[in-house]
Design a protein around this motif. Structure first.
Motif, PDB file in Angstrom:
ATOM      1  N   GLU A  48      22.423 -47.773  18.429  1.00  8.22           N
ATOM      2  CA  GLU A  48      22.213 -49.180  18.111  1.00  8.22           C
ATOM      3  C   GLU A  48      21.463 -49.277  16.791  1.00  8.22           C
ATOM      4  O   GLU A  48      20.564 -48.470  16.512  1.00  8.22           O
ATOM      5  N   ARG A  49      21.811 -50.261  16.008  1.00  7.32           N
ATOM      6  CA  ARG A  49      21.162 -50.410  14.706  1.00  7.32           C
ATOM      7  C   ARG A  49      19.656 -50.617  14.859  1.00  7.32           C
ATOM      8  O   ARG A  49      19.216 -51.411  15.689  1.00  7.32           O
ATOM      9  N   HIS A  50      18.894 -49.858  14.068  1.00  4.08           N
ATOM     10  CA  HIS A  50      17.432 -49.975  13.984  1.00  4.08           C
ATOM     11  C   HIS A  50      16.707 -49.453  15.219  1.00  4.08           C
ATOM     12  O   HIS A  50      15.492 -49.584  15.314  1.00  4.08           O
ATOM     13  N   ILE A  51      17.441 -48.882  16.192  1.00  6.79           N
ATOM     14  CA  ILE A  51      16.824 -48.278  17.379  1.00  6.79           C
ATOM     15  C   ILE A  51      16.918 -46.768  17.203  1.00  6.79           C
ATOM     16  O   ILE A  51      18.008 -46.197  17.241  1.00  6.79           O
ATOM     17  N   HIS A  52      15.775 -46.118  17.020  1.00  8.59           N
ATOM     18  CA  HIS A  52      15.767 -44.719  16.622  1.00  8.59           C
ATOM     19  C   HIS A  52      15.576 -43.738  17.766  1.00  8.59           C
ATOM     20  O   HIS A  52      15.876 -42.551  17.618  1.00  8.59           O
ATOM     21  N   ALA A  53      15.070 -44.189  18.904  1.00  8.51           N
ATOM     22  CA  ALA A  53      14.755 -43.257  19.988  1.00  8.51           C
ATOM     23  C   ALA A  53      14.986 -43.951  21.331  1.00  8.51           C
ATOM     24  O   ALA A  53      15.337 -45.131  21.398  1.00  8.51           O
ATOM     25  N   GLY A  54      14.798 -43.183  22.404  1.00  8.93           N
ATOM     26  CA  GLY A  54      14.921 -43.741  23.753  1.00  8.93           C
ATOM     27  C   GLY A  54      16.317 -43.668  24.325  1.00  8.93           C
ATOM     28  O   GLY A  54      16.606 -44.333  25.328  1.00  8.93           O
ATOM     29  N   TYR A  55      17.189 -42.856  23.750  1.00  9.13           N
ATOM     30  CA  TYR A  55      18.561 -42.733  24.251  1.00  9.13           C
ATOM     31  C   TYR A  55      18.606 -41.716  25.392  1.00  9.13           C
ATOM     32  O   TYR A  55      17.979 -40.658  25.325  1.00  9.13           O
ATOM     33  N   ARG A  56      19.364 -42.028  26.419  1.00 11.52           N
ATOM     34  CA  ARG A  56      19.519 -41.103  27.543  1.00 11.52           C
ATOM     35  C   ARG A  56      20.650 -40.120  27.276  1.00 11.52           C
ATOM     36  O   ARG A  56      21.652 -40.480  26.657  1.00 11.52           O
ATOM     37  N   PRO A  57      20.510 -38.873  27.744  1.00 17.01           N
ATOM     38  CA  PRO A  57      21.583 -37.890  27.529  1.00 17.01           C
ATOM     39  C   PRO A  57      22.846 -38.262  28.288  1.00 17.01           C
ATOM     40  O   PRO A  57      22.798 -38.905  29.342  1.00 17.01           O
ATOM     41  N   LEU A  58      23.975 -37.848  27.740  1.00 14.26           N
ATOM     42  CA  LEU A  58      25.279 -38.144  28.346  1.00 14.26           C
ATOM     43  C   LEU A  58      25.625 -37.110  29.417  1.00 14.26           C
ATOM     44  O   LEU A  58      25.004 -36.054  29.519  1.00 14.26           O
ATOM     45  N   ASP A  59      26.652 -37.449  30.183  1.00 15.90           N
ATOM     46  CA  ASP A  59      27.315 -36.518  31.105  1.00 15.90           C
ATOM     47  C   ASP A  59      26.387 -35.959  32.182  1.00 15.90           C
ATOM     48  O   ASP A  59      26.540 -34.825  32.638  1.00 15.90           O
ATOM     49  N   GLN A  60      25.433 -36.787  32.620  1.00 18.74           N
ATOM     50  CA  GLN A  60      24.593 -36.418  33.755  1.00 18.74           C
ATOM     51  C   GLN A  60      25.202 -37.004  35.031  1.00 18.74           C
ATOM     52  O   GLN A  60      26.137 -37.807  34.981  1.00 18.74           O
ATOM     53  N   GLY A  61      24.655 -36.618  36.180  1.00 20.44           N
ATOM     54  CA  GLY A  61      25.137 -37.164  37.438  1.00 20.44           C
ATOM     55  C   GLY A  61      24.775 -38.631  37.574  1.00 20.44           C
ATOM     56  O   GLY A  61      23.832 -39.130  36.945  1.00 20.44           O
ATOM     57  N   TRP A  62      25.523 -39.325  38.433  1.00 18.06           N
ATOM     58  CA  TRP A  62      25.259 -40.754  38.626  1.00 18.06           C
ATOM     59  C   TRP A  62      23.834 -40.996  39.108  1.00 18.06           C
ATOM     60  O   TRP A  62      23.224 -42.010  38.776  1.00 18.06           O
ATOM     61  N   ARG A  63      23.312 -40.062  39.897  1.00 16.98           N
ATOM     62  CA  ARG A  63      21.962 -40.218  40.431  1.00 16.98           C
ATOM     63  C   ARG A  63      20.941 -40.354  39.298  1.00 16.98           C
ATOM     64  O   ARG A  63      19.993 -41.146  39.397  1.00 16.98           O
ATOM     65  N   TYR A  64      21.142 -39.603  38.242  1.00 14.42           N
ATOM     66  CA  TYR A  64      20.219 -39.679  37.102  1.00 14.42           C
ATOM     67  C   TYR A  64      20.191 -41.080  36.503  1.00 14.42           C
ATOM     68  O   TYR A  64      19.124 -41.628  36.214  1.00 14.42           O
ATOM     69  N   TYR A  65      21.369 -41.668  36.312  1.00 10.71           N
ATOM     70  CA  TYR A  65      21.421 -42.975  35.650  1.00 10.71           C
ATOM     71  C   TYR A  65      20.879 -44.081  36.559  1.00 10.71           C
ATOM     72  O   TYR A  65      20.231 -45.019  36.081  1.00 10.71           O
ATOM     73  N   PHE A  66      21.128 -43.988  37.863  1.00 13.61           N
ATOM     74  CA  PHE A  66      20.549 -44.965  38.776  1.00 13.61           C
ATOM     75  C   PHE A  66      19.024 -44.861  38.785  1.00 13.61           C
ATOM     76  O   PHE A  66      18.320 -45.877  38.749  1.00 13.61           O
ATOM     77  N   LEU A  67      18.509 -43.646  38.827  1.00 17.95           N
ATOM     78  CA  LEU A  67      17.062 -43.470  38.852  1.00 17.95           C
ATOM     79  C   LEU A  67      16.417 -43.762  37.501  1.00 17.95           C
ATOM     80  O   LEU A  67      15.202 -43.978  37.429  1.00 17.95           O
ATOM     81  N   SER A  68      17.218 -43.778  36.437  1.00 10.24           N
ATOM     82  CA  SER A  68      16.649 -44.127  35.128  1.00 10.24           C
ATOM     83  C   SER A  68      16.227 -45.582  35.068  1.00 10.24           C
ATOM     84  O   SER A  68      15.622 -46.018  34.084  1.00 10.24           O
ATOM     85  N   LEU A  69      16.530 -46.333  36.135  1.00 11.32           N
ATOM     86  CA  LEU A  69      16.001 -47.690  36.254  1.00 11.32           C
ATOM     87  C   LEU A  69      14.473 -47.679  36.177  1.00 11.32           C
ATOM     88  O   LEU A  69      13.858 -48.653  35.728  1.00 11.32           O
TER      89      LEU A  69
END
Length: 355
Positions: A48-69
């Motif tokens: 995203e423009r002007h957003i330099h950090a805080g990106y989550r890694p790709l290709d993890q299990g669904w559990r990771y993305y749900f818990l990233s809440l």
């Protein structure tokens, strides 16, 4: 008495101790939670423009993305703003259900449509911001779902404005075409947003924004035209209309939110300092939730206070037809999203084979 007070204090202390253990419990439940990445460590498509950090890694299990809440990343606030917004709408829904017969009163169905469409767009938005980081295909798919929710909300706005807010002379001018045109504009808005996302990095940014904003702006102008007409026609007596402050509020909140949707501020002024909090899209979410809550309250007051007028203007068969058109519009928008997902899948497959 002193014994009872001490017992209550003791219970409160135990509850506070349990609350303090929540982060530890989450850590134990998800010991493999990964750290976030910088923009240079993720594919260009996810940046995203002007957003330099805080990106989550790709290709993890669904559990990771749900818990990233419960993780600190650059989408956390975007998720929670619409999750909490959906909760507020649910609370409002429960309050209105105590006095409104949504099942037996056909004339309450437009209000029901607004409530359902509000829940739909907030839920779809929260899902998109939470789960779209899993892969490039998921990114497209979940944001296409988000656009379906937005289109449904546009329809919900149109039906309550036409049914409850329209003055008799405006109703007479647009009767027979207002809701079909509103449904068409919803579908065009969904198509424009999906196509703009599909061509995300193959077109200039301003071209993509025009493709996304212009159909939505046309839909908003048409859907809200009964409210604008009412504001102009009853300007001297608006102070005596209990719903009018909420109609003015929803217009002000929406136009303010549109500014933050189209312009990446304040992160443009402070690059890298709004990675977690302070992004324009977060402000867009908050203002849109405020717009929705004002809109629901205005429509409820119109439902109560303008009943003689809308009973005269709308026959008993219009509300069921508008509800059926709401379902049909949702189906068409879902088909548009499915078609675009198929195009994306083919594009990604061809790209992978060419490597």
């Amino acid at each position: 008495m002193a014994t009872m007070v001490m017992e209550r204090i003791g219970r409160l202390f135990i509850n506070l101790q349990q609350v303090r253990q929540v982060p530890q419990m989450l850590t134990e439940a998800a010991p493999s939670m990964l750290g976030t990445l910088r923009d240079t460590e993720v594919p260009r498509f996810f940046r995203e423009r002007h957003i330099h950090a805080g990106y989550r890694p790709l290709d993890q299990g669904w559990r990771y993305y749900f818990l990233s809440l419960f993780q600190r990343h650059n989408e956390t606030v975007n998720v929670w703003t619409h999750l909490l917004g959906a909760l507020l709408v649910l609370v409002k829904f429960a309050q209105l259900a105590e006095t409104v017969d949504f099942g037996g009163d056909f004339h309450a169905w437009p209000l029901l449509t607004l409530l359902l469409s509000s829940l739909a767009y907030m839920s779809c938005s929260a899902a998109a911001h939470l789960l779209s980081a899993k892969s490039e295909l998921c990114h497209f798919a979940f944001f296409f779902l988000d656009y379906v929710g937005v289109a449904q909300y546009q329809y919900g706005s149109a039906v309550v404005h036409f049914y409850y807010a329209a003055e008799e002379d405006w109703h007479r001018r647009v009767r027979g075409i207002f809701m079909p045109v509103a449904a068409l504009l919803c579908c065009l808005s969904c198509l424009g947003c999906c196509y703009g996302k599909y061509r995300n990095h193959s077109l200039p940014h301003w071209v993509r924004k025009v493709g996304q904003v212009v159909p939505s702006a046309l839909a908003y102008a048409w859907d809200t035209s009964p409210v604008f007409h009412r504001m102009l026609s009853c300007a001297p007596a608006c102070g005596r209309d209990p719903a009018m402050p909420f109609h003015c509020g929803q217009v002000a909140f929406f136009l303010s939110s549109a500014l933050f949707f189209t312009q990446p501020v304040p992160e443009r002024w402070f690059p890298g300092r709004c990675d977690f909090l302070g992004q324009g899209h977060q402000l867009f979410h908050v203002l849109l939730v405020c717009c929705t809550l004002c809109q629901i309250q205005a429509s409820y007051l119109d439902y109560l206070g303008r009943r003689p007028l809308y009973l005269r203007l709308h026959g008993d068969g219009e509300a069921p037809f508008f509800l059926a058109l709401f379902v049909a519009t949702g189906v068409v928008c879902a088909l548009i999203a499915a078609f675009m997902i198929r195009k994306v899948s083919r594009l990604l497959n061809c790209r992978d084979k060419s490597k």
